[in-house]
Design a protein around this motif. Structure first.
Motif, PDB file in Angstrom:
ATOM      1  N   ARG A  44       0.521  -1.508   0.052  1.00  0.00           N
ATOM      2  CA  ARG A  44       0.108   0.299   0.082  1.00  0.00           C
ATOM      3  C   ARG A  44       0.740   1.087  -0.141  1.00  0.00           C
ATOM      4  O   ARG A  44       0.540   1.860  -1.354  1.00  0.00           O
ATOM      5  N   GLU A  64      -3.520 -15.918  -0.589  1.00  0.00           N
ATOM      6  CA  GLU A  64      -4.346 -15.266   0.516  1.00  0.00           C
ATOM      7  C   GLU A  64      -3.742 -13.247  -0.404  1.00  0.00           C
ATOM      8  O   GLU A  64      -4.122 -12.895  -0.424  1.00  0.00           O
ATOM      9  N   LYS A  67      -3.277 -12.638  -3.645  1.00  0.00           N
ATOM     10  CA  LYS A  67      -5.183 -12.190  -4.124  1.00  0.00           C
ATOM     11  C   LYS A  67      -4.943 -10.354  -3.963  1.00  0.00           C
ATOM     12  O   LYS A  67      -5.407  -9.573  -4.705  1.00  0.00           O
ATOM     13  N   HIS A  68      -4.383 -10.397  -2.474  1.00  0.00           N
ATOM     14  CA  HIS A  68      -4.193  -8.880  -1.936  1.00  0.00           C
ATOM     15  C   HIS A  68      -3.811  -7.891  -3.013  1.00  0.00           C
ATOM     16  O   HIS A  68      -4.098  -7.017  -2.774  1.00  0.00           O
ATOM     17  N   LYS A  70      -3.201  -8.218  -5.964  1.00  0.00           N
ATOM     18  CA  LYS A  70      -3.360  -8.096  -6.976  1.00  0.00           C
ATOM     19  C   LYS A  70      -4.721  -6.790  -6.927  1.00  0.00           C
ATOM     20  O   LYS A  70      -4.956  -6.419  -7.805  1.00  0.00           O
ATOM     21  N   THR A  71      -5.474  -7.312  -6.004  1.00  0.00           N
ATOM     22  CA  THR A  71      -6.334  -6.547  -5.679  1.00  0.00           C
ATOM     23  C   THR A  71      -5.862  -4.542  -5.622  1.00  0.00           C
ATOM     24  O   THR A  71      -6.948  -4.074  -5.998  1.00  0.00           O
ATOM     25  N   LEU A  72      -5.021  -4.946  -4.833  1.00  0.00           N
ATOM     26  CA  LEU A  72      -4.473  -3.600  -4.551  1.00  0.00           C
ATOM     27  C   LEU A  72      -4.293  -2.638  -5.364  1.00  0.00           C
ATOM     28  O   LEU A  72      -4.291  -1.284  -5.612  1.00  0.00           O
ATOM     29  N   ASN A  73      -3.158  -3.748  -6.832  1.00  0.00           N
ATOM     30  CA  ASN A  73      -2.559  -3.024  -7.737  1.00  0.00           C
ATOM     31  C   ASN A  73      -1.964  -4.116  -8.706  1.00  0.00           C
ATOM     32  O   ASN A  73      -0.889  -4.870  -8.014  1.00  0.00           O
ATOM     33  N   PRO A  74      -3.103  -4.662  -9.509  1.00  0.00           N
ATOM     34  CA  PRO A  74      -3.082  -5.552 -10.113  1.00  0.00           C
ATOM     35  C   PRO A  74      -1.315  -5.007 -11.054  1.00  0.00           C
ATOM     36  O   PRO A  74      -0.988  -6.519 -12.027  1.00  0.00           O
TER      37      PRO A  74
END
Length: 124
Positions: A44, A64, A67-68, A70-74
């Motif tokens: 972040r 896990e 996944k986080h 890639k959600t924050l910044n692909p």
């Protein structure tokens, strides 16, 4: 040219120190995290270009964390580090967007080459 940022996520201190040393010598700005929570805090705040991510981490496993990330910044590139025998997890990690994986104990030069190819776009 901006220094590329590299985050190393592994609960083994020795591996983090080794990789930090190797990649700071390569000219990367290196960060380290011993668990998923710390790793995601760094993602972040620093938005690293590439994450070397161990599959086994306390509290949150590698999938896990992946996944986080890639959600924050692909656009963040992720290379997994796995212990022997985690093949089903590797398949899932690839589906979630991991570029490749290294099985421990890995060849440090191979990993350096892979990271350089991802971050510098060429073999130096």
């Amino acid at each position: 040219m901006d220094e590329k940022k590299l985050l190393i996520v592994d609960d083994q201190n020795g591996i983090r120190i080794l990789l930090m040393e190797v990649f700071s010598t390569e000219g990367y700005q290196t960060y380290q995290a011993a668990n998923g929570k710390l790793a995601l805090d760094i993602v972040r705040t620093e938005s690293p270009d590439l994450v070397l991510l161990d599959m086994k981490n306390p509290g949150m496993d590698g999938l896990e964390i992946l996944k986080h990330i890639k959600t924050l910044n692909p656009s963040i590139k992720v290379i997994m580090m796995t212990a022997y025998g985690e093949l089903d997890m590797i398949k899932e990690a690839t589906e979630l967007g991991a570029l490749m994986h290294f099985t421990k104990p890995f060849d440090i030069d191979e990993m350096r080459l892979a990271v350089n190819m991802q971050l510098k776009g060429a073999v130096i």
